[in-house]
Every structure is written in structure tokens, then in C-alpha cells.
Design an enzyme around this catalytic site. Structure first.
Site, PDB file in Angstrom:
ATOM      1  N   GLY A 117      -0.438 -12.195  -6.832  1.00  0.00           N
ATOM      2  CA  GLY A 117      -0.371 -12.013  -5.393  1.00  0.00           C
ATOM      3  C   GLY A 117      -1.679 -12.230  -4.667  1.00  0.00           C
TER       4      GLY A 117
ATOM      5  N   ASP B 133       0.206  -4.142  -1.514  1.00  0.00           N
ATOM      6  CA  ASP B 133       0.455  -2.803  -2.054  1.00  0.00           C
ATOM      7  C   ASP B 133       0.579  -2.910  -3.567  1.00  0.00           C
ATOM      8  OD1 ASP B 133       1.042  -0.142  -2.389  1.00  0.00           O
ATOM      9  OD2 ASP B 133       3.130  -0.328  -1.774  1.00  0.00           O
TER      10      ASP B 133
END
Length: 141
Positions: free
Chosen positions: A109, A129
């Protein structure tokens, strides 16, 4: 708008699962809200999403951020989801298999959001997150 999530997870979570039962986190969070009859109007859109995932009176599933964000997308928006863990990625890919507004990527990510920005829409939102499983998680950003 383009919504990018760097650590999307599985998308939805079975609260009857052994891991969910063992940690019991949901009992002091969504389960308490689920039982509330007079929730704040501010929480109504969120609770509507949770209720849509759980028809009837039983709280069985919890929507992760990808499902919550998807419900809030407009017709002209798109969503890019990244998940590196193979099992979580497989669940996420199935969840959005026929959704033309959502692209699911099995990749890191942190690397992906740099590659995806700036979005062609010129407006975007990035949710970072991570699971905080690695000691250097804060340094990656």
C-alpha cells in the site's frame, strides 16, 4: 473523487469468527451501538451501512472501511484498494468482483499510493490504516 486505501483488509468481518470472539473488541464498539435505540443522527448513515450488511436483528458481520467507503461513493467516483496479505486480498477481490468503480490491487500500500497519486480526478482521499504489525510501520509513511 478517487478514494485510495493502502491497507484495505478483507472488506467485511464475520463477528462469529473465532478471532472476533476471542478478542471481543466489537462488544464494546459496534455491538453497543447496534443495540442503541436512540443513536445520534450523526451516526445514522454509519449504522445504516452496518444494518444493510446485517438484515434482521442479529449482528453477524462488520463492514470494514472499504465497504463503508463504497456505500458513500457517488456514481462518478472510483476506489482503489490495496491489500498485500493473500487471504485478505482474495476476500476483498471477491467482495468487489463485479463493481466497475472499484479496483483491488495485491500490492504494498505504501508503494501503491505514491504510484496512484495524483489521481486523474484531481480530487482524492487516501486512507492509511496499517495493521501496525511491523516495528517500522510509522517510518514507512
Amino acid at each position: 473523487m478517487c478514494y485510495v486505501e493502502t491497507h484495505a483488509g478483507a472488506g467485511r468481518y464475520d463477528l462469529r469468527n473465532v478471532n472476533a470472539q476471542r478478542s471481543g473488541e466489537f462488544r464494546n464498539g459496534i455491538e453497543r451501538l447496534w443495540r442503541t435505540k436512540d443513536a445520534s443522527a450523526t451516526l445514522t448513515p454509519y449504522l445504516d451501512i452496518v444494518h444493510a450488511l446485517n438484515p434482521g436483528n442479529d449482528l453477524k458481520s462488520y463492514p470494514g472501511s472499504p465497504l463503508i467507503a463504497r456505500r458513500l461513493l457517488r456514481e462518478q467516483d472510483r476506489m482503489l484498494l490495496c491489500e498485500r496479505h493473500p487471504d485478505e486480498y482474495a476476500f476483498l477481490k471477491m467482495e468487489f468482483a463485479n463493481d466497475r468503480q472499484v479496483a483491488v490491487h495485491e500490492r504494498d500500500g505504501y508503494e501503491a499510493f505514491k504510484a496512484f497519486l495524483p489521481p486523474k480526478e484531481r480530487r482524492g482521499l487516501v486512507l492509511i490504516d496499517p495493521p501496525y504489525e511491523q516495528r517500522d510501520e510509522f517510518e514507512c509513511i
